[in-house]
Design a protein around this motif. Sequence first.
Motif, PDB file in Angstrom:
ATOM      1  N   GLY A  76     -25.792  -1.050 -71.115  1.00  0.00           N
ATOM      2  CA  GLY A  76     -26.032  -2.119 -69.588  1.00  0.00           C
ATOM      3  C   GLY A  76     -27.391  -2.108 -69.708  1.00  0.00           C
ATOM      4  O   GLY A  76     -27.935  -3.197 -69.455  1.00  0.00           O
ATOM      5  N   ALA A  77     -28.264  -1.007 -70.076  1.00  0.00           N
ATOM      6  CA  ALA A  77     -29.629  -0.926 -69.728  1.00  0.00           C
ATOM      7  C   ALA A  77     -30.259  -1.842 -70.773  1.00  0.00           C
ATOM      8  O   ALA A  77     -31.309  -2.708 -70.829  1.00  0.00           O
ATOM      9  CB  ALA A  77     -30.221   0.440 -69.815  1.00  0.00           C
ATOM     10  N   ARG A  78     -29.782  -1.650 -71.954  1.00  0.00           N
ATOM     11  CA  ARG A  78     -30.209  -2.496 -73.327  1.00  0.00           C
ATOM     12  C   ARG A  78     -30.193  -3.932 -72.923  1.00  0.00           C
ATOM     13  O   ARG A  78     -30.970  -4.842 -73.048  1.00  0.00           O
ATOM     14  CB  ARG A  78     -29.351  -2.114 -74.517  1.00  0.00           C
ATOM     15  CG  ARG A  78     -29.778  -3.068 -75.653  1.00  0.00           C
ATOM     16  CD  ARG A  78     -28.746  -2.977 -76.894  1.00  0.00           C
ATOM     17  NE  ARG A  78     -27.245  -3.356 -76.339  1.00  0.00           N
ATOM     18  CZ  ARG A  78     -26.166  -3.194 -77.121  1.00  0.00           C
ATOM     19  NH1 ARG A  78     -26.403  -2.621 -78.321  1.00  0.00           N
ATOM     20  NH2 ARG A  78     -24.969  -3.507 -76.757  1.00  0.00           N
ATOM     21  N   LEU A 111     -32.578  -5.001 -70.110  1.00  0.00           N
ATOM     22  CA  LEU A 111     -33.950  -4.911 -70.556  1.00  0.00           C
ATOM     23  C   LEU A 111     -34.265  -6.033 -71.436  1.00  0.00           C
ATOM     24  O   LEU A 111     -35.364  -7.000 -71.082  1.00  0.00           O
ATOM     25  CB  LEU A 111     -34.267  -3.803 -71.535  1.00  0.00           C
ATOM     26  CG  LEU A 111     -34.381  -2.429 -70.684  1.00  0.00           C
ATOM     27  CD1 LEU A 111     -34.343  -1.249 -71.861  1.00  0.00           C
ATOM     28  CD2 LEU A 111     -35.753  -2.430 -69.966  1.00  0.00           C
ATOM     29  N   ARG A 112     -33.383  -6.441 -72.366  1.00  0.00           N
ATOM     30  CA  ARG A 112     -33.594  -7.771 -73.042  1.00  0.00           C
ATOM     31  C   ARG A 112     -33.240  -9.124 -72.162  1.00  0.00           C
ATOM     32  O   ARG A 112     -34.013 -10.214 -72.695  1.00  0.00           O
ATOM     33  CB  ARG A 112     -32.494  -7.893 -74.012  1.00  0.00           C
ATOM     34  CG  ARG A 112     -32.841  -6.963 -75.400  1.00  0.00           C
ATOM     35  CD  ARG A 112     -31.497  -6.953 -76.303  1.00  0.00           C
ATOM     36  NE  ARG A 112     -32.209  -5.620 -77.448  1.00  0.00           N
ATOM     37  CZ  ARG A 112     -31.229  -5.496 -78.374  1.00  0.00           C
ATOM     38  NH1 ARG A 112     -29.801  -6.386 -78.586  1.00  0.00           N
ATOM     39  NH2 ARG A 112     -31.538  -4.728 -79.382  1.00  0.00           N
ATOM     40  N   MET A 113     -32.703  -9.017 -71.033  1.00  0.00           N
ATOM     41  CA  MET A 113     -32.690 -10.174 -70.228  1.00  0.00           C
ATOM     42  C   MET A 113     -33.715 -10.401 -69.371  1.00  0.00           C
ATOM     43  O   MET A 113     -33.636 -11.248 -68.550  1.00  0.00           O
ATOM     44  CB  MET A 113     -31.269 -10.399 -69.656  1.00  0.00           C
ATOM     45  CG  MET A 113     -30.066 -10.629 -70.502  1.00  0.00           C
ATOM     46  SD  MET A 113     -28.514 -10.101 -69.731  1.00  0.00           S
ATOM     47  CE  MET A 113     -28.427 -11.594 -68.509  1.00  0.00           C
ATOM     48  N   GLY A 114     -34.665  -9.425 -69.103  1.00  0.00           N
ATOM     49  CA  GLY A 114     -35.637  -9.214 -68.372  1.00  0.00           C
ATOM     50  C   GLY A 114     -35.363  -8.776 -66.964  1.00  0.00           C
ATOM     51  O   GLY A 114     -36.047  -9.062 -66.104  1.00  0.00           O
ATOM     52  N   GLU A 115     -34.110  -8.426 -66.727  1.00  0.00           N
ATOM     53  CA  GLU A 115     -33.959  -7.974 -65.350  1.00  0.00           C
ATOM     54  C   GLU A 115     -34.462  -6.606 -64.905  1.00  0.00           C
ATOM     55  O   GLU A 115     -34.351  -6.321 -63.698  1.00  0.00           O
ATOM     56  CB  GLU A 115     -32.366  -7.633 -65.319  1.00  0.00           C
ATOM     57  CG  GLU A 115     -31.456  -9.155 -65.437  1.00  0.00           C
ATOM     58  CD  GLU A 115     -30.026  -8.828 -65.733  1.00  0.00           C
ATOM     59  OE1 GLU A 115     -29.551  -8.009 -65.779  1.00  0.00           O
ATOM     60  OE2 GLU A 115     -29.307  -9.940 -65.616  1.00  0.00           O
ATOM     61  N   LEU A 174     -40.476  -4.729 -76.365  1.00  0.00           N
ATOM     62  CA  LEU A 174     -39.500  -5.682 -75.768  1.00  0.00           C
ATOM     63  C   LEU A 174     -40.173  -7.053 -75.521  1.00  0.00           C
ATOM     64  O   LEU A 174     -39.401  -7.990 -75.683  1.00  0.00           O
ATOM     65  CB  LEU A 174     -38.927  -5.084 -74.495  1.00  0.00           C
ATOM     66  CG  LEU A 174     -38.083  -3.944 -74.748  1.00  0.00           C
ATOM     67  CD1 LEU A 174     -37.803  -3.141 -73.139  1.00  0.00           C
ATOM     68  CD2 LEU A 174     -36.709  -4.449 -74.986  1.00  0.00           C
ATOM     69  N   ALA A 175     -41.483  -7.018 -75.025  1.00  0.00           N
ATOM     70  CA  ALA A 175     -41.975  -8.535 -74.510  1.00  0.00           C
ATOM     71  C   ALA A 175     -42.351  -9.076 -76.014  1.00  0.00           C
ATOM     72  O   ALA A 175     -42.196 -10.171 -76.025  1.00  0.00           O
ATOM     73  CB  ALA A 175     -43.479  -8.111 -73.836  1.00  0.00           C
TER      74      ALA A 175
END
Length: 493
Positions: free
Chosen positions: A11-13, A16-20, A62-63
Amino acid sequence: MTALNQLTIAGARDALRMGETTALALTEACLAAIEGAGALNAFVHHTPEIARDQAKAADARLAAGEAPALCGIPLGIKDLFCTKGVPSQAASNILEGFRPEYESTVTARLFGAGAVMLGKLNMDEFAMGSSNETSCYGNAVNPWKVDDRQLTPGGSSGGSAAAVAADLCLAATGTDTGGSIRQPAAFTGIVGIKPTYGRVSRWGIVAFASSLDQAGPMTKTVRDAAIMLGTMAGPDTRDSTCADLPVPDFEAALTGDIRGRKIGIPREYRMEGMPAEIEKLWSDGAAMLKDAGAEIVDISLPHTKYALPAYYVVAPAEASSNLARYDGVRYGHRARLGQGDGITEMYEKTRAEGFGKEVQRRVMVGTYVLSAGFYDAYYNRARKVRALIKRDFELAFADGIDAILTPATPSSAFGLGEMADADPVAMYLNDVFTVTVNLAGLPGIAVPTGLDGRGLPLGLQLIGRPWEEGELLNHAYVLERAAGFVSKPAKWW
């Protein structure tokens, strides 16, 4: 929305990838949860500045895109893993002040993938215990509570189990020598997998019993275990027992399809006096797998009854050898010496002061079974029994069995102090369902599948073929979905 510290790795992955959210926000949420959970005594060395620095670096990755699955995921690290510049005591006074100048292979891989270290976690001293009551830091406490007693989170990875169950971290590292990942996972309602011996490098992990020790993940879900194991596993030239095998995509193995698979139910695991709740849990688990299309087969593992005595000869023997290095000469605790004391007195006083009672007991047992006149009677005999136990599993798998289903523990979590001062053999019996897996070097996983009559979690264990953690995780995934275990401890700490 789910609180950030309550997220799973998966869920965290995705968030993070969706920028939430950000890795730093995840980390701050976990640090705040740790700050308010002193009563659990799960984290024993806090590293908030390291965590924030790692989180900022993860956010930069991530960015930039193409970040690994664990990038930005806040983890707890069992105190058995050497972490560079951070106290790594194995919960023992004899290693007080020890700060390694190197990183264990497992933590190096996790940090290389962008994971964040929140701190070091409580455990039984040198991983010797089933209740986390032998730690120099004091007892870790189970976040589950049904009366005014404090309950054990299990051992030796008790701090890891308590931290994950209480949402202080998203996952944690554990080690398993005779059940020390699977038993605490079952006691706290989380998932814990012990991989095949040699799947994960032991380099930089403080040794207990070198032919039995294996590191693995302790997580909130089976999917999280698959993700984390994929990063922890792999060849390592610094560990001669680590297998030179490629690491498959364990998460991709979670198809949820086990139609036609054969699940073995070993009759020898039906112990005399087994609680009815455990018996029902086991039967229900078998029915869930059958409903998913698996074939349930009764099997025999005839040498199971010898597993505990064999384990408690082999493990202490290896411990007495491994722990001989702790003598107060180069690092850690050194006793104050009297006038006229020599090197022998220094060794004796240092080890008497530095080792706790349970470690002393096991070192003494191990030294005894390795001594002249007793080596053949005890150690060699235990090694032969171990070979027979391994052979039992090989024959079962050769007959087409794909996985074996057993209880994970003989009971739910018991109260702290209720067994510690009793006959130590009573405590050792907590490992009755788990030690065979270590003796045979097989992968095993504990999955939470229900609650007992008091509302405490209970788990089932699945045992897999060697090197087939992907298949094992898929069976566990099916069991997890069928059981639908979503219970969490009510916050009292």
